[in-house]
Scaffold this motif. Structure first.
Motif, PDB file in Angstrom:
ATOM      1  N   THR A  98      79.654  67.057  27.829  1.00  0.00           N
ATOM      2  CA  THR A  98      79.168  68.410  28.111  1.00  0.00           C
ATOM      3  C   THR A  98      78.994  68.589  29.611  1.00  0.00           C
ATOM      4  N   GLU A 138      82.415  73.606  18.154  1.00  0.00           N
ATOM      5  CA  GLU A 138      81.304  74.412  18.623  1.00  0.00           C
ATOM      6  C   GLU A 138      81.404  75.804  18.008  1.00  0.00           C
ATOM      7  N   TYR A 162      88.556  72.878  26.177  1.00  0.00           N
ATOM      8  CA  TYR A 162      87.449  73.509  26.877  1.00  0.00           C
ATOM      9  C   TYR A 162      87.886  74.897  27.315  1.00  0.00           C
ATOM     10  N   LYS A 209      82.949  75.301  28.774  1.00  0.00           N
ATOM     11  CA  LYS A 209      82.305  75.162  27.476  1.00  0.00           C
ATOM     12  C   LYS A 209      83.241  74.415  26.526  1.00  0.00           C
ATOM     13  N   ILE A 210      82.722  73.400  25.875  1.00  0.00           N
ATOM     14  CA  ILE A 210      83.552  72.666  24.923  1.00  0.00           C
ATOM     15  C   ILE A 210      83.787  73.534  23.694  1.00  0.00           C
ATOM     16  N   ALA A 225      78.693  65.882  34.192  1.00  0.00           N
ATOM     17  CA  ALA A 225      78.934  65.962  32.752  1.00  0.00           C
ATOM     18  C   ALA A 225      78.213  64.806  32.080  1.00  0.00           C
ATOM     19  N   GLN A 247      74.340  74.519  27.846  1.00  0.00           N
ATOM     20  CA  GLN A 247      74.785  73.516  28.787  1.00  0.00           C
ATOM     21  C   GLN A 247      73.762  72.391  28.837  1.00  0.00           C
ATOM     22  N   GLN A 248      74.253  71.186  29.009  1.00  0.00           N
ATOM     23  CA  GLN A 248      73.366  70.050  29.100  1.00  0.00           C
ATOM     24  C   GLN A 248      72.936  69.837  30.540  1.00  0.00           C
ATOM     25  N   LYS A 257      80.116  63.230  22.799  1.00  0.00           N
ATOM     26  CA  LYS A 257      80.372  64.603  23.228  1.00  0.00           C
ATOM     27  C   LYS A 257      80.175  64.682  24.729  1.00  0.00           C
TER      28      LYS A 257
END
Lengths: 113, 113
Positions: free
Chosen positions: A102, B58, B35, B44-45, A90, A2-3, A100
């Protein structure tokens, strides 16, 4: 991985109070967005703040972004019971010509009437 | 008109089966996503497509295969379903090659028994 990492993970407040939620991230970003998810529903976009912006307002929402600290905060003023939901930050990172999106783990906000 | 629609909303199936989830957006967006949201609301992507081209994949088991027949549709096919695939799957779309705000479908709750 996770970012974004939000804190607190859960927040319970009285109607009329303000709610502050924080988000930290790890890498450079193009922009940062906040979303709301009501129970059993999809995510709804609330606000987007670009990496060159420091603060943004939308109605009762105020978002700040500190790129030096890699953090953002979402403030909901004069909360209402209807604000009860999960809130996600996000981040958008550029990957070549594309981007992207996230998500962080989310914060559960409960507003007591 | 629903902006991002996915079907079905609920899917209950046995282990080992193959199933598909369909997604359509009428917003004219160039980017679409899948997701996965687990029981802890962790988003989660999985995949991202831009104009029918796969741009993000991913670390998803190859039992999951996305298909984009045109830029308004992104379907997800899952082979040999496992118990761990149980989750809510969200389709989303956005503009500006993924840098804009994302619009989410209502989600598909998949339960593998």
């Amino acid at each position: 991985s996770q970012q974004g990492e939000e804190d607190p993970q859960a927040l319970s407040i009285q109607e009329g109070e303000n709610a502050t939620m924080n988000c930290s991230y790890k890498t450079s970003i193009n922009n940062l967005q906040w979303y709301r998810q009501n129970s059993g529903r999809g995510l709804v976009h609330l606000i987007l703040i670009r990496s060159n912006e420091r603060e943004k307002h939308s109605g009762r929402l105020r978002v700040t972004l500190d790129t030096s600290k890699k953090s953002s905060s979402l403030l909901i003023t004069a909360s209402r019971a209807a604000d009860t939901a999960s809130y996600f930050c996000a981040t958008v990172q550029s990957t070549g010509a594309n981007s992207k999106l996230t998500f962080g783990k989310g914060i559960t906000l409960s507003v007591r009437p | 008109d629903t902006a991002v629609s996915q079907t079905p909303k609920y899917l209950v199936t046995q282990m080992g089966n193959d199933k598909s989830i369909k997604c359509e957006q009428n917003l004219g967006h160039d980017t679409m996503y899948w997701y996965k949201q687990d029981s802890k609301k962790f988003l989660k992507i999985m995949f991202s497509y831009n104009n029918k081209e796969l741009i993000i994949n991913e670390t998803v088991p190859n039992r999951f295969s996305p298909k984009s027949p045109d830029k308004a549709h992104l379907n997800l096919h899952i082979n040999s379903l496992e118990l761990g695939d149980s989750a809510v799957y969200f389709c989303a779309s956005s503009q500006r090659r993924g840098a804009g705000e994302a619009f989410f479908g209502q989600g598909t709750r998949l339960t593998v028994v």
